[in-house]
Write a protein that holds these residues in place. Structure first.
Motif, PDB file in Angstrom:
ATOM      1  N   LYS A  48       4.850  10.672   2.518  1.00 14.58           N
ATOM      2  CA  LYS A  48       4.719   9.967   1.572  1.00 14.58           C
ATOM      3  C   LYS A  48       4.809   8.301   2.366  1.00 14.58           C
ATOM      4  O   LYS A  48       6.182   8.818   2.354  1.00 14.58           O
ATOM      5  CB  LYS A  48       5.015   9.857  -0.421  1.00 14.58           C
ATOM      6  CG  LYS A  48       3.905   9.070  -1.021  1.00 14.58           C
ATOM      7  CD  LYS A  48       4.307   9.058  -2.222  1.00 14.58           C
ATOM      8  CE  LYS A  48       4.438   8.203  -3.740  1.00 14.58           C
ATOM      9  NZ  LYS A  48       3.775   8.737  -4.831  1.00 14.58           N
ATOM     10  N   THR A  80       5.667   4.391   0.935  1.00 11.95           N
ATOM     11  CA  THR A  80       4.862   2.268   0.774  1.00 11.95           C
ATOM     12  C   THR A  80       5.729   1.551   1.256  1.00 11.95           C
ATOM     13  O   THR A  80       7.381   1.080   1.749  1.00 11.95           O
ATOM     14  CB  THR A  80       5.079   2.584  -0.750  1.00 11.95           C
ATOM     15  OG1 THR A  80       4.446   3.863  -1.474  1.00 11.95           O
ATOM     16  CG2 THR A  80       4.850   1.409  -2.121  1.00 11.95           C
ATOM     17  N   GLU A 107      -1.677   3.001   8.609  1.00 11.83           N
ATOM     18  CA  GLU A 107      -2.186   3.242   7.212  1.00 11.83           C
ATOM     19  C   GLU A 107      -1.512   1.972   6.662  1.00 11.83           C
ATOM     20  O   GLU A 107      -2.970   1.673   6.090  1.00 11.83           O
ATOM     21  CB  GLU A 107      -2.648   5.020   7.418  1.00 11.83           C
ATOM     22  CG  GLU A 107      -3.951   4.836   6.269  1.00 11.83           C
ATOM     23  CD  GLU A 107      -5.221   4.150   7.152  1.00 11.83           C
ATOM     24  OE1 GLU A 107      -6.097   3.508   5.822  1.00 11.83           O
ATOM     25  OE2 GLU A 107      -5.777   4.435   8.060  1.00 11.83           O
ATOM     26  N   ALA A 108      -0.869   2.425   6.068  1.00 15.97           N
ATOM     27  CA  ALA A 108      -0.599   1.817   5.067  1.00 15.97           C
ATOM     28  C   ALA A 108      -0.373   0.017   5.717  1.00 15.97           C
ATOM     29  O   ALA A 108      -0.881  -0.735   4.599  1.00 15.97           O
ATOM     30  CB  ALA A 108       1.102   2.105   4.742  1.00 15.97           C
ATOM     31  N   ARG A 151      -0.074  11.796   3.108  1.00 13.08           N
ATOM     32  CA  ARG A 151      -0.616  12.766   4.503  1.00 13.08           C
ATOM     33  C   ARG A 151       0.225  14.365   4.330  1.00 13.08           C
ATOM     34  O   ARG A 151       1.384  13.518   3.990  1.00 13.08           O
ATOM     35  CB  ARG A 151      -0.682  11.941   5.823  1.00 13.08           C
ATOM     36  CG  ARG A 151      -1.271  13.028   6.981  1.00 13.08           C
ATOM     37  CD  ARG A 151      -0.700  12.010   8.383  1.00 13.08           C
ATOM     38  NE  ARG A 151      -1.156  13.136   8.991  1.00 13.08           N
ATOM     39  CZ  ARG A 151      -1.723  13.256   9.831  1.00 13.08           C
ATOM     40  NH1 ARG A 151      -3.354  12.626   9.311  1.00 13.08           N
ATOM     41  NH2 ARG A 151      -2.244  14.278  10.988  1.00 13.08           N
ATOM     42  N   GLN A 153      -4.321  -0.954   5.361  1.00 12.45           N
ATOM     43  CA  GLN A 153      -4.421  -1.279   3.838  1.00 12.45           C
ATOM     44  C   GLN A 153      -3.904  -2.227   3.253  1.00 12.45           C
ATOM     45  O   GLN A 153      -4.403  -2.758   2.306  1.00 12.45           O
ATOM     46  CB  GLN A 153      -4.000   0.588   3.041  1.00 12.45           C
ATOM     47  CG  GLN A 153      -4.959   1.122   3.039  1.00 12.45           C
ATOM     48  CD  GLN A 153      -4.815   2.249   2.426  1.00 12.45           C
ATOM     49  OE1 GLN A 153      -3.976   2.405   1.476  1.00 12.45           O
ATOM     50  NE2 GLN A 153      -5.043   3.668   3.233  1.00 12.45           N
ATOM     51  N   VAL A 213       0.552   7.213   9.075  1.00 14.68           N
ATOM     52  CA  VAL A 213       0.713   7.194   7.585  1.00 14.68           C
ATOM     53  C   VAL A 213       1.750   5.531   8.235  1.00 14.68           C
ATOM     54  O   VAL A 213       0.735   4.990   7.127  1.00 14.68           O
ATOM     55  CB  VAL A 213       2.269   7.947   7.345  1.00 14.68           C
ATOM     56  CG1 VAL A 213       2.010   7.241   6.072  1.00 14.68           C
ATOM     57  CG2 VAL A 213       1.135   9.318   7.237  1.00 14.68           C
ATOM     58  N   SER A 218      -3.602   4.005  14.407  1.00 11.91           N
ATOM     59  CA  SER A 218      -3.953   4.499  12.606  1.00 11.91           C
ATOM     60  C   SER A 218      -4.103   2.289  12.082  1.00 11.91           C
ATOM     61  O   SER A 218      -4.904   2.108  10.875  1.00 11.91           O
ATOM     62  CB  SER A 218      -2.787   4.691  12.174  1.00 11.91           C
ATOM     63  OG  SER A 218      -3.188   5.328  11.271  1.00 11.91           O
ATOM     64  N   ALA A 261       1.174  -0.909  -0.145  1.00 12.74           N
ATOM     65  CA  ALA A 261      -0.153  -0.357   0.282  1.00 12.74           C
ATOM     66  C   ALA A 261       1.070   1.301  -0.220  1.00 12.74           C
ATOM     67  O   ALA A 261       1.965   0.943   0.356  1.00 12.74           O
ATOM     68  CB  ALA A 261      -0.656   0.469   1.552  1.00 12.74           C
ATOM     69  N   THR A 262       0.137   2.026  -0.202  1.00  6.24           N
ATOM     70  CA  THR A 262       0.804   3.015  -0.466  1.00  6.24           C
ATOM     71  C   THR A 262       0.123   4.306   0.155  1.00  6.24           C
ATOM     72  O   THR A 262      -1.270   4.477  -0.142  1.00  6.24           O
ATOM     73  CB  THR A 262       1.192   4.138  -1.900  1.00  6.24           C
ATOM     74  OG1 THR A 262       2.725   3.043  -2.731  1.00  6.24           O
ATOM     75  CG2 THR A 262       2.093   5.743  -2.074  1.00  6.24           C
ATOM     76  N   VAL A 263       0.507   5.061   0.807  1.00  7.74           N
ATOM     77  CA  VAL A 263      -0.397   6.505   1.693  1.00  7.74           C
ATOM     78  C   VAL A 263       0.670   7.721   1.533  1.00  7.74           C
ATOM     79  O   VAL A 263       1.432   7.597   2.230  1.00  7.74           O
ATOM     80  CB  VAL A 263      -0.770   5.754   3.639  1.00  7.74           C
ATOM     81  CG1 VAL A 263      -1.202   6.572   4.339  1.00  7.74           C
ATOM     82  CG2 VAL A 263      -1.778   4.681   3.156  1.00  7.74           C
TER      83      VAL A 263
END
Length: 194
Positions: free
Chosen positions: A16, A18, A76-77, A8, A80, A73, A144, A4-6
């Motif tokens: 950024k 990944t 979250e990555a 913010r 995801q 971040v 997160s 995943a790439t996130v």
């Protein structure tokens, strides 16, 4: 591929990241905080995650926003990249020695955030990072990612060793929790969801 790439972007940080959970341990990290970069590269290497992360933060203020937002971040990555979490082991732990330090990290990818710890770093700074930011990172990641995260410090006097043992134990525990259990393809919960 579980990747995943996130991104913010706030008035305080632009990030950024990944992550590939099924990587080979390659870490390319640039946050402007040398010690934090070292910890995140160690995390990637010891978890066998491929991680590419860039953060431009307001380091003229302090390290808080950068470290906390990177935790948000990265959490979250990971969340995801895991998708519905079907077939993963869910739980992971690692008791990791590093010279004088002996740290246990245990985690549950339950979807319920929680951080518990008894760490004692004994110093205000580790390299160019404020020591209290270690907990800010793990707290932000936990909330997160939706992960229950525990650290127990059995031994340790050197703050660098304690912090690095935390990141490496965290990496090994997360690798174990995100790995597949060959005996099931379902979500490992009586609720049917995580």
């Amino acid at each position: 591929m579980r990747a995943a790439t996130v991104g913010r972007s706030t008035n305080e940080t632009q990030i950024k990241a990944t992550i590939n959970l099924d990587g080979t341990g390659t870490g390319k990290v640039e946050t402007g905080i040398g010690f934090f970069d070292h910890m995140l590269v160690s995390f990637a290497r010891h978890g066998l995650f491929d991680l590419e992360l860039h953060c431009a933060g307001d380091l003229e203020v302090d390290t808080h926003h950068t470290v906390e937002d990177v935790g948000i971040v990265l959490g979250e990555a990971v969340k995801q990249a895991l998708g519905d979490k079907a077939g993963i082991r869910r739980y992971g732990s690692c008791l990791l020695p590093m010279d004088d330090a002996l740290i246990l990290c245990a985690l549950d990818l339950s979807g319920r955030p929680y951080l518990e710890e008894d760490l004692n770093l004994g110093t205000q700074k580790i390299g160019d990072m404020d020591s209290e930011m270690l907990l800010e990172f793990f707290y932000a990641f936990s909330y997160s990612a939706g992960a229950n995260l525990h650290f127990i410090q059995h031994r340790g006097k050197n703050a660098h060793h304690i912090a690095e043992a935390c990141f490496k134990a965290f990496a090994k525990a997360l690798d174990a929790a995100t790995s597949y259990e060959p005996r099931t393809k379902e979500v490992w919960s009586t609720k049917g969801v995580l």
